[in-house]
Design an enzyme around this catalytic site. Structure first.
Site, mmCIF file in Angstrom:
data_model
loop_
_atom_site.group_PDB
_atom_site.id
_atom_site.type_symbol
_atom_site.label_atom_id
_atom_site.label_comp_id
_atom_site.label_asym_id
_atom_site.label_seq_id
_atom_site.Cartn_x
_atom_site.Cartn_y
_atom_site.Cartn_z
ATOM 1 N N GLN A 1 79.931 -30.270 133.650
ATOM 2 C CA GLN A 1 80.323 -29.600 134.889
ATOM 3 C C GLN A 1 80.038 -30.501 136.095
ATOM 4 O O GLN A 1 78.942 -31.043 136.244
ATOM 5 C CB GLN A 1 79.565 -28.272 135.016
ATOM 6 C CG GLN A 1 79.921 -27.445 136.230
ATOM 7 C CD GLN A 1 81.328 -26.854 136.175
ATOM 8 O OE1 GLN A 1 81.885 -26.637 135.105
ATOM 9 N NE2 GLN A 1 81.906 -26.605 137.338
ATOM 10 N N LYS B 1 83.477 -19.785 131.524
ATOM 11 C CA LYS B 1 84.036 -20.642 130.465
ATOM 12 C C LYS B 1 83.487 -20.220 129.108
ATOM 13 O O LYS B 1 84.235 -20.077 128.139
ATOM 14 C CB LYS B 1 83.669 -22.113 130.720
ATOM 15 C CG LYS B 1 84.504 -22.765 131.808
ATOM 16 C CD LYS B 1 83.929 -24.116 132.193
ATOM 17 C CE LYS B 1 84.653 -24.653 133.433
ATOM 18 N NZ LYS B 1 83.935 -25.724 134.104
ATOM 19 N N ASP C 1 88.371 -32.368 129.645
ATOM 20 C CA ASP C 1 88.652 -32.441 131.088
ATOM 21 C C ASP C 1 89.718 -33.496 131.398
ATOM 22 O O ASP C 1 90.292 -33.492 132.496
ATOM 23 C CB ASP C 1 87.376 -32.856 131.837
ATOM 24 C CG ASP C 1 86.704 -31.709 132.558
ATOM 25 O OD1 ASP C 1 87.404 -30.745 132.937
ATOM 26 O OD2 ASP C 1 85.479 -31.788 132.758
#
Ligand code: GUN
Length: 299
Positions: A97, A53, A120
């Protein structure tokens, strides 16, 4: 029939190219989109994702921050980290995460992220906005699936779609997005009766269950479009002792013999997820600064 293979790697590269163009436009307007990723603990798979990422964020011309915290980090310390990133004007997107170590309350952490920075799309406000058809931050994997479906099929209106799996990360938001495209949507799961027959009615099958090669060709209507979200590591003794390989939730060969189009694993949905994370970060930066949002990078 042999299915067309939907090349997620190439499509993700084209999305990243679009993102880079938008980043250049934003920079010209004095805004550098910034993404912060928070990794708690040492899970090796998560560390690989986070590294990828960061790398792709920088390649797209964005500001990237990686915040590593010890596996025994307290809830208070993690909440303080989120609060600091919420307040940081250089950061437009925050990703914590998952999975978090078991002693941490993931829901509380996700709901502490500023919804405008929730790239997200897991904050309860964004879940509610998506569910009511309002402008939301959309979870990256379902967004990537939707982009591939639109690219391949054009209008999805009126099509029968079956989503296999009911997770908050993929299954439920995927179903909402397909409903938003005017599909007739069924969510199938482990308790669904006659799941094969349910699937066989579908013009679109999205498999997101995490069971290697569960969906076989006899579940698929001839010509249907199959999106395989599964990434399962299985033993591959044919490659040598102790070797493994990745397979999807669909049995590729038998499904590809019946479907009109199918995403492979690897090289299908996987690369789209990070591309959509970058796209969401650009979208968040535009919204934060009152700038026009890019076409084609959002739901
Ligand atoms: N872990 C695996 N996939 C994801 C994702 O899409 N978002 C976050 N935050 N964690 C993940």
């Amino acid at each position: 029939m042999t299915a067309e293979i939907i090349d997620g790697k190439a499509f993700a590269a084209s999305i990243r190219g679009r993102v880079a163009e938008e980043v250049a436009r934003l920079k010209a307007a004095g805004v550098t989109p910034g993404l912060a990723v928070v990794l708690v603990g040492e899970d090796p798979a998560s560390a690989v994702y986070v590294r990828n990422k960061g790398k792709q964020t920088v390649e797209a011309g964005m500001h990237s921050e990686e915040h590593r915290m010890d596996a025994d980090t307290s809830q208070d310390a993690l909440m303080a980290k989120v609060a600091a990133l919420n307040a940081d004007p250089a950061i437009h997107g925050i990703l914590v995460q998952l999975p978090l170590p078991g002693h941490l309350d993931s829901e509380a952490v996700l709901n502490a992220i500023d919804p405008a920075k929730d790239v997200d799309g897991f904050h309860i406000s964004n879940v509610g906005l998506l569910g009511t058809g309002q402008k939301a931050m959309v979870p990256c994997t379902p967004l990537g699936c939707l982009m591939m479906l639109r690219d391949h099929l054009g209008s999805l209106s009126g099509l029968d779609a079956v989503v296999i799996g009911r997770s908050n990360i993929v299954g439920k938001p995927m179903a909402q997005l397909l409903l938003g495209e005017s599909c007739t949507v069924t969510i199938a799961h482990s308790r669904t009766k006659e799941i094969e027959a349910v699937c066989r009615r579908a013009d679109i099958v999205v498999a997101a269950v995490g069971r290697p090669r569960m969906v076989t060709g006899d579940w698929i209507k001839p010509g249907a479009t199959v999106i395989d979200v599964g990434i399962n590591r299985i033993d591959a003794p044919e490659r040598g002792a102790g070797k493994t390989r990745l397979v999807g939730d669909c049995d590729f060969d038998s499904c590809a013999a019946v479907a009109g189009a199918i995403t492979p694993v690897p090289g299908g949905v996987g690369p789209m997820t990070i591309a959509c994370l970058l796209a969401n970060t650009v979208t968040a930066a535009c919204r934060a600064n009152g700038l026009a949002e890019p076409e084609g990078l959002t739901a």
